[in-house]
Scaffold this motif. Structure first.
Motif, PDB file in Angstrom:
ATOM      1  N   LYS A   1      -1.368  88.609  57.812  1.00 17.03           N
ATOM      2  CA  LYS A   1      -1.715  87.496  56.931  1.00 17.03           C
ATOM      3  C   LYS A   1      -0.582  87.205  55.950  1.00 17.03           C
ATOM      4  O   LYS A   1      -0.226  86.046  55.704  1.00 17.03           O
TER       5      LYS A   1
ATOM      6  N   LEU B   1      -7.760  86.276  62.604  1.00 14.22           N
ATOM      7  CA  LEU B   1      -6.642  85.577  61.965  1.00 14.22           C
ATOM      8  C   LEU B   1      -6.823  84.064  62.040  1.00 14.22           C
ATOM      9  O   LEU B   1      -6.511  83.343  61.089  1.00 14.22           O
TER      10      LEU B   1
ATOM     11  N   LEU C   1       0.786  90.053  64.806  1.00 18.67           N
ATOM     12  CA  LEU C   1       0.177  91.381  64.837  1.00 18.67           C
ATOM     13  C   LEU C   1       1.136  92.409  65.416  1.00 18.67           C
ATOM     14  O   LEU C   1       1.238  93.537  64.926  1.00 18.67           O
TER      15      LEU C   1
ATOM     16  N   LYS D   1      -7.353  93.634  70.070  1.00 17.28           N
ATOM     17  CA  LYS D   1      -6.320  92.617  69.833  1.00 17.28           C
ATOM     18  C   LYS D   1      -6.929  91.224  69.850  1.00 17.28           C
ATOM     19  O   LYS D   1      -6.593  90.375  69.013  1.00 17.28           O
TER      20      LYS D   1
ATOM     21  N   SER E   1      -1.554  95.438  61.986  1.00 16.42           N
ATOM     22  CA  SER E   1      -2.247  95.295  60.709  1.00 16.42           C
ATOM     23  C   SER E   1      -2.581  93.825  60.433  1.00 16.42           C
ATOM     24  O   SER E   1      -1.681  92.993  60.304  1.00 16.42           O
ATOM     25  N   GLN E   2      -3.874  93.534  60.311  1.00 16.78           N
ATOM     26  CA  GLN E   2      -4.288  92.175  60.003  1.00 16.78           C
ATOM     27  C   GLN E   2      -3.798  91.733  58.630  1.00 16.78           C
ATOM     28  O   GLN E   2      -3.327  90.596  58.468  1.00 16.78           O
ATOM     29  N   GLU E   3      -3.896  92.592  57.642  1.00 18.10           N
ATOM     30  CA  GLU E   3      -3.511  92.206  56.287  1.00 18.10           C
ATOM     31  C   GLU E   3      -2.012  91.934  56.195  1.00 18.10           C
ATOM     32  O   GLU E   3      -1.590  90.973  55.545  1.00 18.10           O
TER      33      GLU E   3
ATOM     34  N   TRP F   1      -9.323  83.053  59.427  1.00 16.00           N
ATOM     35  CA  TRP F   1      -8.686  83.080  58.103  1.00 16.00           C
ATOM     36  C   TRP F   1      -7.792  81.863  57.917  1.00 16.00           C
ATOM     37  O   TRP F   1      -7.813  81.215  56.855  1.00 16.00           O
TER      38      TRP F   1
ATOM     39  N   ASP G   1      -8.836  90.696  66.672  1.00  9.44           N
ATOM     40  CA  ASP G   1      -7.917  90.491  65.551  1.00  9.44           C
ATOM     41  C   ASP G   1      -7.353  89.076  65.561  1.00  9.44           C
ATOM     42  O   ASP G   1      -7.182  88.448  64.497  1.00  9.44           O
ATOM     43  N   CYS G   2      -7.053  88.558  66.733  1.00  8.25           N
ATOM     44  CA  CYS G   2      -6.524  87.190  66.845  1.00  8.25           C
ATOM     45  C   CYS G   2      -7.565  86.181  66.372  1.00  8.25           C
ATOM     46  O   CYS G   2      -7.241  85.225  65.649  1.00  8.25           O
TER      47      CYS G   2
END
Length: 338
Positions: A61, A26, A50, A19, A56-58, A29, A22-23
């Protein structure tokens, strides 16, 4: 006492580390998107998206892109969000919009919406929807604050409830392991809703609101319940359904006056005393909510920048963004994510 195995504990650590990664991804991005506001590293912000997107990251986004884009593209819902403005104060006079203080056994939070004044001539749909969204933003901010001060909240008994009054599994509204609700359930009491109200609902702003609510609001919707239904609700749904995604339409449940079908999904015990439940009256809850809402005046000003700056967007279609989102050509699926 729950005994956690060494293997299970290792898995939890691994998930937590994922997690965090992933943060960070993001945030990296977001920093590449010049049209986004600068929010710094706000881990709760990224975790919320999330969580809503099942990790899911995508998908996160996509939702973040829409979150900022739509807040810029719908000024009638996301500008002049001053709780002290007369038209916003009037919404509180005409409606009751309250989160219930106790969750369902599944951990879902319930928000009750109903008319406090049935005079349809006073209804301004854009103002009502603006306050609806302001309340949603406030609930998310409150979750973040409770998590940041969880130990203090526990020490002060803010998360304590008398569980004997509620079905097993029910808990205080913010008492979640990670601070995010397992899901939201809006509950609409349409008693007093008339054809005159319906005429006000049939407005272009409704499509914009439905687009944001379904595509960009970072919560998990678990059901939509409409109580005290009457024949007018069929006409209402005729106006709203064209803007509903199929998966949202499947979540609709209708409950006629005097029926008990609602209790299959929302226990009667967690409803306000006005409805025979074991929590405070709607008026008592509303008084607290309104006070919190007004206390956040400075916070609403500070969050005015949570929107895209289309002049800085790098893709060639930036000037037609609002037309694409709400108009003739294209759909959200065309949004490109780098």
């Amino acid at each position: 006492m729950v005994v956690i195995s060494e293997c299970e504990n290792a898995n939890n650590v691994k998930k937590e580390e994922q997690k965090k990664q992933d943060c960070v991804a993001l945030q990296c991005w977001m920093l590449k998107q010049p049209h986004f506001p600068k929010i710094g590293y706000n881990e709760r912000f990224f975790r919320r998206f999330l969580h809503a997107c099942n990790g899911s990251q995508e998908r996160a986004k996509n939702v973040i892109e829409l979150y900022f884009t739509l807040r810029a593209a719908i000024p009638e819902l996301f500008e002049r969000r001053d709780p002290a403005r007369p038209e916003i104060q009037e919404v509180f006079n005409l409606t009751d919009m309250i989160p219930l203080p106790v969750t369902t056994p599944e951990g879902y939070t319930v928000q009750l919406y109903r008319l406090a004044d049935t005079d349809a001539t006073k209804m301004v749909l854009a103002d009502w929807l603006k306050v609806f969204l302001m309340m949603g933003d406030m609930r998310m901010a409150e979750e973040d604050e409770y998590m940041a001060n969880r130990k203090r909240a526990e020490a002060n008994g803010e998360l304590d409830i008398d569980t004997s009054k509620f079905p097993k599994g029910c808990r205080a509204r913010y008492d979640f392991e990670d601070g995010f609700s397992a899901g939201d359930i809006p509950l609409y009491d349409v008693k007093g809703f008339t054809l005159s109200h319906l005429a006000k609902v049939a407005s272009p702003v409704l499509k914009k609101f439905m687009t944001y609510a379904q595509e960009a609001h970072p919560v998990k919707l678990r059901g939509i319940h409409i109580m005290n239904t009457s024949p007018i609700v069929d006409k209402l749904m005729g106006v709203v359904r064209p803007f509903m995604k199929a998966e949202m339409a499947k979540m609709l449940h209708f409950h006629t006056p005097g029926s008990t079908t609602l209790y299959k999904y929302i226990p009667k015990e967690i409803l306000p005393a006005d409805y025979g439940g074991n929590v405070e009256t709607v008026a008592a809850i509303k008084e607290k909510v309104k006070a919190s809402f007004e206390d956040r005046r400075a916070w609403f000003f500070e969050t005015d920048n949570m929107k895209a700056d289309e002049s800085k967007r790098q893709d060639s279609r930036s000037r037609e963004r609002a037309t694409e989102l709400f108009g003739m050509e294209g759909s959200f699926r065309k949004l490109s994510i780098d």
